[in-house]
Design a protein around this motif. Structure first.
Motif, PDB file in Angstrom:
ATOM      1  N   TRP A   1       0.812  -1.215  -0.154  1.00 28.18           N
ATOM      2  CA  TRP A   1      -0.018   0.011  -0.041  1.00 28.18           C
ATOM      3  C   TRP A   1       0.731   1.320  -0.059  1.00 28.18           C
ATOM      4  O   TRP A   1       1.328   1.729   1.052  1.00 28.18           O
ATOM      5  CB  TRP A   1      -0.998   0.040   1.271  1.00 28.18           C
ATOM      6  CG  TRP A   1      -1.839  -1.078   1.145  1.00 28.18           C
ATOM      7  CD1 TRP A   1      -2.493  -1.574  -0.040  1.00 28.18           C
ATOM      8  CD2 TRP A   1      -2.462  -1.935   2.192  1.00 28.18           C
ATOM      9  NE1 TRP A   1      -3.272  -2.740   0.371  1.00 28.18           N
ATOM     10  CE2 TRP A   1      -3.374  -2.833   1.634  1.00 28.18           C
ATOM     11  CE3 TRP A   1      -2.376  -1.704   3.685  1.00 28.18           C
ATOM     12  CZ2 TRP A   1      -4.137  -3.664   2.602  1.00 28.18           C
ATOM     13  CZ3 TRP A   1      -3.143  -2.476   4.422  1.00 28.18           C
ATOM     14  CH2 TRP A   1      -3.933  -3.410   3.995  1.00 28.18           C
TER      15      TRP A   1
ATOM     16  N   GLU B   1      -4.476   3.714  -1.084  1.00 29.49           N
ATOM     17  CA  GLU B   1      -4.134   2.707  -0.163  1.00 29.49           C
ATOM     18  C   GLU B   1      -3.107   3.074   0.892  1.00 29.49           C
ATOM     19  O   GLU B   1      -3.337   2.870   1.945  1.00 29.49           O
ATOM     20  CB  GLU B   1      -3.258   1.514  -1.014  1.00 29.49           C
ATOM     21  CG  GLU B   1      -4.078   1.573  -2.352  1.00 29.49           C
ATOM     22  CD  GLU B   1      -3.996   0.027  -2.899  1.00 29.49           C
ATOM     23  OE1 GLU B   1      -4.684  -0.565  -2.828  1.00 29.49           O
ATOM     24  OE2 GLU B   1      -2.964  -0.422  -3.482  1.00 29.49           O
TER      25      GLU B   1
ATOM     26  N   ALA C   1      -1.871  -4.871  -6.446  1.00 29.40           N
ATOM     27  CA  ALA C   1      -2.454  -6.608  -5.975  1.00 29.40           C
ATOM     28  C   ALA C   1      -0.944  -7.087  -5.637  1.00 29.40           C
ATOM     29  O   ALA C   1      -1.162  -8.311  -5.618  1.00 29.40           O
ATOM     30  CB  ALA C   1      -2.818  -7.026  -7.231  1.00 29.40           C
TER      31      ALA C   1
ATOM     32  N   HIS D   1      -3.502 -12.241   1.950  1.00 31.03           N
ATOM     33  CA  HIS D   1      -4.852 -12.506   1.797  1.00 31.03           C
ATOM     34  C   HIS D   1      -5.448 -13.925   2.256  1.00 31.03           C
ATOM     35  O   HIS D   1      -4.994 -14.729   2.432  1.00 31.03           O
ATOM     36  CB  HIS D   1      -5.286 -12.560   0.116  1.00 31.03           C
ATOM     37  CG  HIS D   1      -4.920 -11.220  -0.522  1.00 31.03           C
ATOM     38  ND1 HIS D   1      -4.189 -11.145  -1.633  1.00 31.03           N
ATOM     39  CD2 HIS D   1      -5.871 -10.177  -0.550  1.00 31.03           C
ATOM     40  CE1 HIS D   1      -4.337  -9.925  -2.302  1.00 31.03           C
ATOM     41  NE2 HIS D   1      -5.087  -9.342  -1.264  1.00 31.03           N
TER      42      HIS D   1
ATOM     43  N   LEU E   1     -12.613 -10.487  -0.908  1.00 27.53           N
ATOM     44  CA  LEU E   1     -11.317 -10.951  -0.757  1.00 27.53           C
ATOM     45  C   LEU E   1     -11.147 -10.190   0.687  1.00 27.53           C
ATOM     46  O   LEU E   1     -11.783  -9.367   0.945  1.00 27.53           O
ATOM     47  CB  LEU E   1     -10.282 -10.449  -1.702  1.00 27.53           C
ATOM     48  CG  LEU E   1     -10.340  -8.863  -2.022  1.00 27.53           C
ATOM     49  CD1 LEU E   1      -8.955  -8.313  -1.534  1.00 27.53           C
ATOM     50  CD2 LEU E   1     -10.437  -8.674  -3.459  1.00 27.53           C
TER      51      LEU E   1
ATOM     52  N   ASP F   1      -7.906  -8.490   3.108  1.00 25.83           N
ATOM     53  CA  ASP F   1      -6.416  -8.322   3.483  1.00 25.83           C
ATOM     54  C   ASP F   1      -6.163  -8.481   5.017  1.00 25.83           C
ATOM     55  O   ASP F   1      -7.127  -8.213   5.980  1.00 25.83           O
ATOM     56  CB  ASP F   1      -6.256  -6.828   3.418  1.00 25.83           C
ATOM     57  CG  ASP F   1      -6.188  -6.601   2.051  1.00 25.83           C
ATOM     58  OD1 ASP F   1      -5.463  -7.050   1.044  1.00 25.83           O
ATOM     59  OD2 ASP F   1      -6.836  -5.536   1.527  1.00 25.83           O
TER      60      ASP F   1
ATOM     61  N   LYS G   1      -9.382   3.482   2.957  1.00 26.78           N
ATOM     62  CA  LYS G   1      -8.913   2.462   2.178  1.00 26.78           C
ATOM     63  C   LYS G   1      -9.934   2.144   0.901  1.00 26.78           C
ATOM     64  O   LYS G   1      -9.587   1.661   0.029  1.00 26.78           O
ATOM     65  CB  LYS G   1      -8.544   1.183   3.003  1.00 26.78           C
ATOM     66  CG  LYS G   1      -7.944   0.151   2.254  1.00 26.78           C
ATOM     67  CD  LYS G   1      -6.761   0.351   1.555  1.00 26.78           C
ATOM     68  CE  LYS G   1      -6.080  -0.842   0.873  1.00 26.78           C
ATOM     69  NZ  LYS G   1      -6.795  -1.609  -0.138  1.00 26.78           N
TER      70      LYS G   1
ATOM     71  N   HIS H   1      -7.053 -12.170  -5.996  1.00 23.31           N
ATOM     72  CA  HIS H   1      -6.491 -11.734  -4.642  1.00 23.31           C
ATOM     73  C   HIS H   1      -6.587 -12.839  -3.512  1.00 23.31           C
ATOM     74  O   HIS H   1      -7.182 -12.552  -2.480  1.00 23.31           O
ATOM     75  CB  HIS H   1      -7.392 -10.403  -4.227  1.00 23.31           C
ATOM     76  CG  HIS H   1      -7.364  -9.320  -5.409  1.00 23.31           C
ATOM     77  ND1 HIS H   1      -6.137  -8.654  -5.629  1.00 23.31           N
ATOM     78  CD2 HIS H   1      -8.242  -9.184  -6.229  1.00 23.31           C
ATOM     79  CE1 HIS H   1      -6.438  -7.837  -6.751  1.00 23.31           C
ATOM     80  NE2 HIS H   1      -7.757  -8.269  -7.034  1.00 23.31           N
TER      81      HIS H   1
HETATM   82  C1  GAL Z   1      -5.336  -6.432  -3.670  1.00 20.19           C
HETATM   83  C2  GAL Z   1      -5.483  -6.039  -2.143  1.00 20.19           C
HETATM   84  C3  GAL Z   1      -6.262  -4.472  -1.896  1.00 20.19           C
HETATM   85  C4  GAL Z   1      -5.690  -3.703  -2.753  1.00 20.19           C
HETATM   86  C5  GAL Z   1      -5.450  -4.030  -4.199  1.00 20.19           C
HETATM   87  C6  GAL Z   1      -4.627  -3.020  -5.345  1.00 20.19           C
HETATM   88  O1  GAL Z   1      -4.972  -7.465  -3.793  1.00 20.19           O
HETATM   89  O2  GAL Z   1      -6.132  -6.885  -1.389  1.00 20.19           O
HETATM   90  O3  GAL Z   1      -6.171  -4.242  -0.632  1.00 20.19           O
HETATM   91  O4  GAL Z   1      -4.167  -3.276  -2.213  1.00 20.19           O
HETATM   92  O5  GAL Z   1      -4.473  -5.296  -4.316  1.00 20.19           O
HETATM   93  O6  GAL Z   1      -3.315  -2.771  -4.857  1.00 20.19           O
END
Ligand code: GAL
Length: 445
Positions: free
Chosen positions: A64, A69, A98, A122, A330, A332, A366, A402
């Protein structure tokens, strides 16, 4: 039950060892003379000066670094700093949506025995199939007990972060993958309704193309996998989509072929420079009025807010076509590294990550909803309030891109097949490669 208690004891023993190892920094030599009449013995002229106590630190690794983010992460770090002013927070975030770059950096650090104290992972197969399987993280059952988290984390999430009765991470949020972001003004100007089926979406995009508007904004490769998973869901429906990950749906079936053809057709509506655009670049095309639609997770909403954009004016949202009533999710989460250099500080970080205060600071910025079920809804904007309602009422399925439904090796085979396809491959060989991927790394073995 007995087994659970035993494993809990095991966790306790491991943590006690780690914590005591961390807590017993040698005490500095006394600097005060002893009280009483006798003068203190003169110090040995060669004695080294007293060492200052080692500074407490925690190194937290994520991806992030920008576009809404970083701001979310900063909000949670602020809570951490207020609670633990004596612990230096080292933000080891590595750029790249990602986690495509970050996860490679993390893998080589883990390989070299140089783990950060805690990292982003994840919930689902990414956590269990990689870090738990590789014995790279420690169970957190005692923390769940002491913090009362079993009462406030969704019951359905716990199995996705557990193995053998042990819970391995602290979820900070729930994100939705299947969101269609659109530019309301472009749709209005072209008399287009928000499409709810894939056919209606194609018709809308034909019309936009004819009017000289870029119909679909798309970015680098992982955003194409993200698009693919939503199209698989939108074409196959919930049961057949879920069956892809259990072996019940045949990757070689005519239904999957239709989904891949839909995906192939979608690509024809996209900007031609997608390979060089980040997800932020692509989603920005929509809010700037340079493209009509973008499929992206709801972290895009955090970005739109950071850009100062207004919901329903600069951007609208809907489930991706064909996925109404379904929440492709998904989560985090943060883990405790085995051999964390600062395990005590890592636990402090995890306490903040799982706390109501931490999650209420992080998520509204976020663009995600709390993993906890007790956050104050009033803190969230219009989009996130709608996501909360959908999360509570929709059918829930997991994301591929994810980390939820496929382990890393399967996902990476799918990614390779996708890469070849977008460079000009045909649907039949794409499908054959997906069949082979399920056989070599998935449940079709
Ligand atoms: C995903 C993550 C999100 C966001 C996204 C884009 O994998 O779970 O929180 O950061 O990537 O970067």
């Amino acid at each position: 039950m007995k087994k659970f208690v035993l494993s809990l004891m095991g966790v306790f023993v491991i943590l006690s060892v780690l914590l005591s190892a961390c807590g017993t920094t040698p005490t500095a030599a006394p600097t005060q003379p002893p009280s009483g009449g006798q003068p203190a013995q003169p110090a040995e002229p060669t004695a080294p000066p007293a060492q200052p106590a080692a500074k407490q630190q925690v190194e937290v690794f994520s991806w992030w670094t920008g576009g809404g983010e970083a701001a979310g992460l900063e909000a949670m770090i602020k809570v951490f700093k207020a609670r633990y002013p004596d612990i230096e927070f080292i933000n080891a975030a590595v750029a790249g949506g990602a986690g495509t770059n970050a996860r490679a950096v993390l893998a080589s650090r883990l390989q070299a025995g140089d783990p950060p104290d805690s990292w982003q992972g994840h919930a689902g197969q990414e956590l269990i199939g990689t870090y738990v399987a590789g014995k790279q993280i420690l169970p957190l059952n005692d923390l769940y007990e002491s913090e009362g988290w079993l009462k406030v984390m969704p019951e359905t999430l716990i199995p996705l972060i557990s193995d053998n009765g042990n819970i391995y991470s602290v979820p900070v949020n729930i994100h939705r993958a299947n969101v269609l972001w659109y530019n309301p003004q472009i749709l209005k100007d072209n008399n287009i309704e928000v499409p709810t089926s894939i056919e209606a979406w194609f018709a809308a995009m034909d019309q936009l193309k004819a009017a000289g508007v870029t119909p679909l904004a798309l970015g680098e490769q992982w955003t194409k996998m993200h698009l693919l998973e939503t199209v698989l869901l939108g074409t196959l429906g919930v049961d057949a989509y879920n069956g892809l990950w259990t072996g019940e749906t045949d990757w070689g079936s005519p239904e999957v072929k239709v989904a891949l053809e839909n995906f192939a057709k979608l690509l024809t509506y996209a900007n031609t420079d997608s390979a060089s655009l980040s997800w932020q670049d692509a989603s920005q095309l929509v809010v700037n009025g340079d493209a009509a639609f973008n499929v992206m997770g709801d972290w895009a909403e955090g970005y739109f807010r950071e850009l100062g954009k207004t919901p329903q004016v600069d951007y609208g949202w809907a489930p991706t076509p064909g996925t109404g009533g379904v929440f492709q999710f998904l989560s985090d989460s943060f883990v405790l590294a085995a051999n964390a250099p600062h395990p005590e500080s890592a636990i402090a970080w995890l306490k903040v990550a799982g706390s109501k205060e931490g999650q209420e600071a992080f998520n509204p910025v976020k663009g995600s909803i709390c993993a906890r079920t007790d956050c104050d809804k009033a803190l969230f904007g219009e989009y996130l309030q709608s996501a909360m309602n959908d999360w509570a009422t929709n059918q829930v399925v997991g994301s591929l891109t994810h980390g939820v439904v496929a382990n890393d090796s399967w996902k990476s085979e799918i990614d390779t097949a996708l890469g070849l396809f977008v460079q000009g491959g045909n649907v039949d060989s794409f499908q054959a490669a997906l069949v082979a991927a399920c056989k070599s790394s998935g449940p079709c073995q």
